[in-house]
Write a protein that holds these residues in place. Structure first.
Motif, PDB file in Angstrom:
ATOM      1  N   ILE A  43      45.266 -23.508  55.695  1.00  0.00           N
ATOM      2  CA  ILE A  43      44.053 -24.238  55.310  1.00  0.00           C
ATOM      3  C   ILE A  43      42.851 -23.649  56.041  1.00  0.00           C
ATOM      4  CG2 ILE A  43      42.836 -26.455  55.486  1.00  0.00           C
ATOM      5  CD1 ILE A  43      45.593 -27.805  54.950  1.00  0.00           C
ATOM      6  N   ALA A  44      43.003 -23.406  57.331  1.00  0.00           N
ATOM      7  CA  ALA A  44      41.907 -22.836  58.119  1.00  0.00           C
ATOM      8  C   ALA A  44      41.492 -21.466  57.596  1.00  0.00           C
ATOM      9  CB  ALA A  44      42.310 -22.749  59.590  1.00  0.00           C
ATOM     10  N   THR A  45      42.455 -20.680  57.121  1.00  0.00           N
ATOM     11  CA  THR A  45      42.150 -19.367  56.561  1.00  0.00           C
ATOM     12  C   THR A  45      41.166 -19.494  55.394  1.00  0.00           C
ATOM     13  OG1 THR A  45      44.318 -18.503  57.185  1.00  0.00           O
ATOM     14  CG2 THR A  45      43.170 -17.334  55.443  1.00  0.00           C
ATOM     15  N   VAL A  46      41.402 -20.475  54.527  1.00  0.00           N
ATOM     16  CA  VAL A  46      40.509 -20.678  53.384  1.00  0.00           C
ATOM     17  C   VAL A  46      39.166 -21.236  53.853  1.00  0.00           C
ATOM     18  CG1 VAL A  46      40.176 -21.942  51.216  1.00  0.00           C
ATOM     19  CG2 VAL A  46      42.417 -21.018  51.779  1.00  0.00           C
ATOM     20  N   LEU A  47      39.199 -22.227  54.736  1.00  0.00           N
ATOM     21  CA  LEU A  47      37.953 -22.850  55.197  1.00  0.00           C
ATOM     22  C   LEU A  47      37.046 -21.849  55.913  1.00  0.00           C
ATOM     23  CD1 LEU A  47      39.245 -26.296  56.518  1.00  0.00           C
ATOM     24  CD2 LEU A  47      38.161 -25.791  54.312  1.00  0.00           C
ATOM     25  N   GLU A  48      37.655 -20.898  56.598  1.00  0.00           N
ATOM     26  CA  GLU A  48      36.882 -19.907  57.357  1.00  0.00           C
ATOM     27  C   GLU A  48      36.652 -18.615  56.572  1.00  0.00           C
ATOM     28  OE1 GLU A  48      35.488 -20.467  60.325  1.00  0.00           O
ATOM     29  OE2 GLU A  48      36.254 -22.518  60.241  1.00  0.00           O
ATOM     30  N   ASN A  49      37.072 -18.604  55.312  1.00  0.00           N
ATOM     31  CA  ASN A  49      36.912 -17.419  54.445  1.00  0.00           C
ATOM     32  C   ASN A  49      37.533 -16.161  55.041  1.00  0.00           C
ATOM     33  OD1 ASN A  49      35.480 -18.748  52.339  1.00  0.00           O
ATOM     34  ND2 ASN A  49      33.682 -18.749  53.669  1.00  0.00           N
ATOM     35  N   VAL A  50      38.692 -16.303  55.655  1.00  0.00           N
ATOM     36  CA  VAL A  50      39.400 -15.166  56.229  1.00  0.00           C
ATOM     37  C   VAL A  50      40.188 -14.479  55.121  1.00  0.00           C
ATOM     38  CG1 VAL A  50      41.205 -14.453  57.845  1.00  0.00           C
ATOM     39  CG2 VAL A  50      39.572 -16.227  58.506  1.00  0.00           C
ATOM     40  N   GLN A  51      39.988 -13.198  54.975  1.00  0.00           N
ATOM     41  CA  GLN A  51      40.707 -12.412  53.970  1.00  0.00           C
ATOM     42  C   GLN A  51      41.944 -11.792  54.621  1.00  0.00           C
ATOM     43  OE1 GLN A  51      39.695 -12.380  50.719  1.00  0.00           O
ATOM     44  NE2 GLN A  51      38.182 -13.857  51.469  1.00  0.00           N
ATOM     45  N   THR A  52      43.072 -11.962  53.966  1.00  0.00           N
ATOM     46  CA  THR A  52      44.306 -11.364  54.473  1.00  0.00           C
ATOM     47  C   THR A  52      44.581 -10.079  53.692  1.00  0.00           C
ATOM     48  OG1 THR A  52      45.629 -12.708  52.971  1.00  0.00           O
ATOM     49  CG2 THR A  52      45.279 -13.581  55.179  1.00  0.00           C
ATOM     50  N   PRO A  53      45.199  -9.096  54.333  1.00  0.00           N
ATOM     51  CA  PRO A  53      45.435  -7.824  53.644  1.00  0.00           C
ATOM     52  C   PRO A  53      46.432  -7.939  52.486  1.00  0.00           C
ATOM     53  CG  PRO A  53      46.446  -7.801  55.816  1.00  0.00           C
ATOM     54  CD  PRO A  53      45.649  -9.066  55.715  1.00  0.00           C
ATOM     55  N   ARG A  54      47.324  -8.887  52.568  1.00  0.00           N
ATOM     56  CA  ARG A  54      48.336  -9.096  51.522  1.00  0.00           C
ATOM     57  C   ARG A  54      48.378 -10.582  51.201  1.00  0.00           C
ATOM     58  NH1 ARG A  54      49.947  -6.164  48.416  1.00  0.00           N
ATOM     59  NH2 ARG A  54      52.114  -6.747  48.426  1.00  0.00           N
ATOM     60  N   PRO A  55      48.854 -10.932  50.006  1.00  0.00           N
ATOM     61  CA  PRO A  55      48.924 -12.353  49.647  1.00  0.00           C
ATOM     62  C   PRO A  55      49.865 -13.124  50.581  1.00  0.00           C
ATOM     63  CG  PRO A  55      49.327 -10.966  47.725  1.00  0.00           C
ATOM     64  CD  PRO A  55      49.310 -10.071  48.932  1.00  0.00           C
ATOM     65  N   MET A  56      49.395 -14.257  51.028  1.00  0.00           N
ATOM     66  CA  MET A  56      50.235 -15.157  51.811  1.00  0.00           C
ATOM     67  C   MET A  56      50.973 -16.083  50.823  1.00  0.00           C
ATOM     68  SD  MET A  56      49.633 -13.957  54.732  1.00  0.00           S
ATOM     69  CE  MET A  56      50.316 -15.098  55.903  1.00  0.00           C
ATOM     70  N   THR A  57      51.814 -16.952  51.322  1.00  0.00           N
ATOM     71  CA  THR A  57      52.664 -17.788  50.467  1.00  0.00           C
ATOM     72  C   THR A  57      51.870 -18.571  49.432  1.00  0.00           C
ATOM     73  OG1 THR A  57      54.256 -17.990  52.262  1.00  0.00           O
ATOM     74  CG2 THR A  57      54.446 -19.581  50.464  1.00  0.00           C
ATOM     75  N   TYR A  58      50.783 -19.223  49.847  1.00  0.00           N
ATOM     76  CA  TYR A  58      50.015 -20.033  48.894  1.00  0.00           C
ATOM     77  C   TYR A  58      49.272 -19.150  47.902  1.00  0.00           C
ATOM     78  CZ  TYR A  58      51.294 -23.697  52.106  1.00  0.00           C
ATOM     79  OH  TYR A  58      52.013 -24.554  52.888  1.00  0.00           O
ATOM     80  N   ASP A  59      48.860 -17.968  48.334  1.00  0.00           N
ATOM     81  CA  ASP A  59      48.239 -17.019  47.406  1.00  0.00           C
ATOM     82  C   ASP A  59      49.254 -16.585  46.355  1.00  0.00           C
ATOM     83  OD1 ASP A  59      45.817 -16.988  48.965  1.00  0.00           O
ATOM     84  OD2 ASP A  59      46.854 -15.649  50.370  1.00  0.00           O
ATOM     85  N   LEU A  60      50.491 -16.369  46.790  1.00  0.00           N
ATOM     86  CA  LEU A  60      51.567 -16.009  45.866  1.00  0.00           C
ATOM     87  C   LEU A  60      51.771 -17.119  44.838  1.00  0.00           C
ATOM     88  CD1 LEU A  60      54.021 -14.326  44.907  1.00  0.00           C
ATOM     89  CD2 LEU A  60      55.349 -15.485  46.688  1.00  0.00           C
ATOM     90  N   MET A  61      51.781 -18.365  45.301  1.00  0.00           N
ATOM     91  CA  MET A  61      51.949 -19.489  44.375  1.00  0.00           C
ATOM     92  C   MET A  61      50.849 -19.490  43.320  1.00  0.00           C
ATOM     93  SD  MET A  61      53.097 -22.473  47.055  1.00  0.00           S
ATOM     94  CE  MET A  61      52.965 -23.773  45.860  1.00  0.00           C
ATOM     95  N   VAL A  62      49.619 -19.296  43.745  1.00  0.00           N
ATOM     96  CA  VAL A  62      48.489 -19.277  42.819  1.00  0.00           C
ATOM     97  C   VAL A  62      48.613 -18.094  41.863  1.00  0.00           C
ATOM     98  CG1 VAL A  62      45.979 -18.979  42.672  1.00  0.00           C
ATOM     99  CG2 VAL A  62      46.955 -20.571  44.339  1.00  0.00           C
ATOM    100  N   ASN A  63      49.020 -16.944  42.384  1.00  0.00           N
ATOM    101  CA  ASN A  63      49.203 -15.768  41.527  1.00  0.00           C
ATOM    102  C   ASN A  63      50.290 -16.003  40.481  1.00  0.00           C
ATOM    103  OD1 ASN A  63      47.215 -14.427  42.932  1.00  0.00           O
ATOM    104  ND2 ASN A  63      48.643 -13.262  44.204  1.00  0.00           N
ATOM    105  N   LEU A  64      51.372 -16.675  40.874  1.00  0.00           N
ATOM    106  CA  LEU A  64      52.446 -16.998  39.924  1.00  0.00           C
ATOM    107  C   LEU A  64      51.938 -17.925  38.821  1.00  0.00           C
ATOM    108  CD1 LEU A  64      55.449 -17.552  42.354  1.00  0.00           C
ATOM    109  CD2 LEU A  64      55.285 -15.792  40.580  1.00  0.00           C
TER     110      LEU A  64
END
Length: 157
Positions: A43-64
């Motif tokens: 949650i903090a990653t999204v709130l702080e606009n932190v970009q990760t180099p690869r999709p994290m678990t929730y990003d994967l869910m959204v991509n699916l």
């Protein structure tokens, strides 16, 4: 259902457990939900606009979900049972059919933040008159009194 937004994340000073604070978009209703450290980090990653180099678990869910031509309609936090909140992620499939998927609130919030979907909380949950439930004024005072040093054990990415 009452539309809520993530006010922020803080730590319970007694247990050092993360708490996500939901606040009603209109009005002053607040719902604190104690969550796990990994979910809080996400949650903090999204709130702080932190970009990760690869999709994290929730990003994967959204991509699916996206790859199936579906979309997240909303999330609903609807039930409190044995001091545990229950939620659903509401997805609209490619045929327009709404599908509700059981979820932990922290997981649903993570998905909602990544898809910019509304977060709804049952009115009954906001009206629960439980002696153990923290009073809204107490939460407001506590949040306003927090100082930077209170976060020495801050959540790290």
């Amino acid at each position: 259902m009452v539309e809520m937004e993530v006010q922020g994340i803080t730590l319970d000073p007694t247990t050092n457990m993360p708490i996500v604070i939901l606040k009603s978009k209109e009005g002053a209703k607040i719902l604190p939900i104690w969550i796990g450290i990994f979910e809080a980090n996400s949650i903090a990653t999204v709130l702080e606009n932190v970009q990760t180099p690869r999709p994290m678990t929730y990003d994967l869910m959204v991509n699916l979900i996206d790859s199936l031509s579906a979309k997240v309609d909303s999330i609903k936090i609807h039930t409190l049972q044995d001091n545990t909140y229950y939620a659903s992620v509401v997805i609209i499939d490619r045929n327009g059919t709404k599908i509700e998927i059981d979820s932990r609130p922290s997981d649903a919030i993570n998905v909602a933040l990544r898809t910019e979907s509304p977060i709804y909380v049952s009115q009954q949950l906001l009206e629960i008159d439980n002696e153990e439930k923290i009073d809204e004024e107490d939460i407001k005072e506590w949040l306003e009194s927090l100082k930077p040093e209170d976060f020495e054990k801050n959540i790290e990415f």
